[in-house]
Design a protein around this motif. Structure first.
Motif, PDB file in Angstrom:
ATOM      1  N   UNK A 105      19.931   2.666   3.489  1.00 13.45           N
ATOM      2  CA  UNK A 105      20.802   1.767   2.730  1.00 13.45           C
ATOM      3  C   UNK A 105      20.332   1.498   1.302  1.00 13.45           C
ATOM      4  N   UNK A 106      19.058   1.688   1.048  1.00 14.09           N
ATOM      5  CA  UNK A 106      18.498   1.321  -0.256  1.00 14.09           C
ATOM      6  C   UNK A 106      19.116   2.144  -1.385  1.00 14.09           C
ATOM      7  N   UNK A 107      19.485   1.468  -2.451  1.00 16.89           N
ATOM      8  CA  UNK A 107      20.012   2.160  -3.627  1.00 16.89           C
ATOM      9  C   UNK A 107      18.890   2.537  -4.586  1.00 16.89           C
ATOM     10  N   UNK A 108      17.741   1.895  -4.414  1.00 14.76           N
ATOM     11  CA  UNK A 108      16.557   2.208  -5.213  1.00 14.76           C
ATOM     12  C   UNK A 108      15.340   1.830  -4.376  1.00 14.76           C
ATOM     13  N   UNK A 109      14.359   2.717  -4.294  1.00 17.12           N
ATOM     14  CA  UNK A 109      13.157   2.401  -3.523  1.00 17.12           C
ATOM     15  C   UNK A 109      12.078   1.803  -4.427  1.00 17.12           C
ATOM     16  N   UNK A 110      11.218   1.029  -3.803  1.00 15.33           N
ATOM     17  CA  UNK A 110      10.046   0.466  -4.483  1.00 15.33           C
ATOM     18  C   UNK A 110       8.831   0.947  -3.678  1.00 15.33           C
ATOM     19  N   UNK A 111       8.401   2.194  -3.897  1.00 12.36           N
ATOM     20  CA  UNK A 111       7.315   2.757  -3.091  1.00 12.36           C
ATOM     21  C   UNK A 111       6.026   1.945  -3.140  1.00 12.36           C
ATOM     22  N   UNK A 112       5.777   1.279  -4.262  1.00  9.83           N
ATOM     23  CA  UNK A 112       4.542   0.523  -4.408  1.00  9.83           C
ATOM     24  C   UNK A 112       4.372  -0.582  -3.384  1.00  9.83           C
ATOM     25  N   UNK A 113       5.473  -1.135  -2.859  1.00  8.20           N
ATOM     26  CA  UNK A 113       5.344  -2.198  -1.866  1.00  8.20           C
ATOM     27  C   UNK A 113       4.623  -1.691  -0.616  1.00  8.20           C
ATOM     28  N   UNK A 114       5.122  -0.624  -0.031  1.00  6.95           N
ATOM     29  CA  UNK A 114       4.488  -0.076   1.170  1.00  6.95           C
ATOM     30  C   UNK A 114       3.096   0.455   0.888  1.00  6.95           C
ATOM     31  N   UNK A 115       2.934   1.104  -0.266  1.00 11.73           N
ATOM     32  CA  UNK A 115       1.620   1.647  -0.624  1.00 11.73           C
ATOM     33  C   UNK A 115       0.587   0.540  -0.763  1.00 11.73           C
ATOM     34  N   UNK A 116       0.942  -0.530  -1.475  1.00  9.97           N
ATOM     35  CA  UNK A 116       0.007  -1.638  -1.664  1.00  9.97           C
ATOM     36  C   UNK A 116      -0.257  -2.352  -0.337  1.00  9.97           C
ATOM     37  N   UNK A 117       0.783  -2.530   0.469  1.00  4.54           N
ATOM     38  CA  UNK A 117       0.575  -3.173   1.762  1.00  4.54           C
ATOM     39  C   UNK A 117      -0.437  -2.381   2.599  1.00  4.54           C
TER      40      UNK A 117
END
Length: 176
Positions: A105-117
């Protein structure tokens, strides 16, 4: 850690109070024993944000998509929120389908969130952090952040990433 002047300015211009929706994805939890969803609400409200909606849905794609669609401003008449915070269903077992449902569903991903987590999680639990498929992104201009279902994971994500950066993230997502 020192921020650049533009980051400081962006944070200063970010909304102080956000309107949030909280979703727990679980086949076994009810509101009475949903400790992770309750912690998200507790921490968000303590930080001055307003939780406009909270729900628990089974780990099935359709109810998850329905909740996101409703609360990300795609449902006429429903109040839009600044962000949807999701907990649960991020593992690798066959029943864990949150990552697939949200990512589609995402129109834009924020990869840094999962990476930082995962980086922060590694410091606490070691290589088991690779089992987490925490994901973040935008659904149009609404921030969607998906955390694992454990209370410890929620506390880590909320205190170290989400609450410190969410207002700035919302500001950037809403820029015209």
């Amino acid at each position: 850690m020192t921020n650049s002047p533009s980051v400081d300015q962006h944070r200063a211009e970010a909304p102080a109070t956000l309107t949030l929706a909280v979703l727990t994805v679980s086949d076994t939890r009810a509101e009475a024993d949903d400790r992770s969803g309750a912690l998200i609400v507790e921490l968000a409200e303590a930080a001055g944000h307003r939780v406009a909606a909270r729900a628990i849905v089974p780990d099935e794609p359709e109810p998850l998509r329905e909740f996101l669609g409703t609360h990300a401003g795609r449902c006429p008449g429903a109040p839009a929120v600044d962000a949807v915070l999701v907990t649960g269903g991020t593992g690798v077992s066959p029943r864990d389908r949150t990552y697939e449902a949200v990512s589609a569903l995402l129109t834009k991903t924020i990869p840094g969130f999962g990476e930082l987590f995962r980086m922060l999680s590694y410091q606490e639990i070691g290589p088991a952090c690779i089992l987490s498929r925490a994901v973040g992104g935008l659904l149009d201009s609404t921030v969607v952040l998906v955390m694992p279902g454990s209370r410890a994971a929620v506390e880590l994500a909320m205190t170290r990433i989400v609450l410190p950066e969410l207002p700035h993230l919302v500001r950037e997502a809403r820029k015209k």
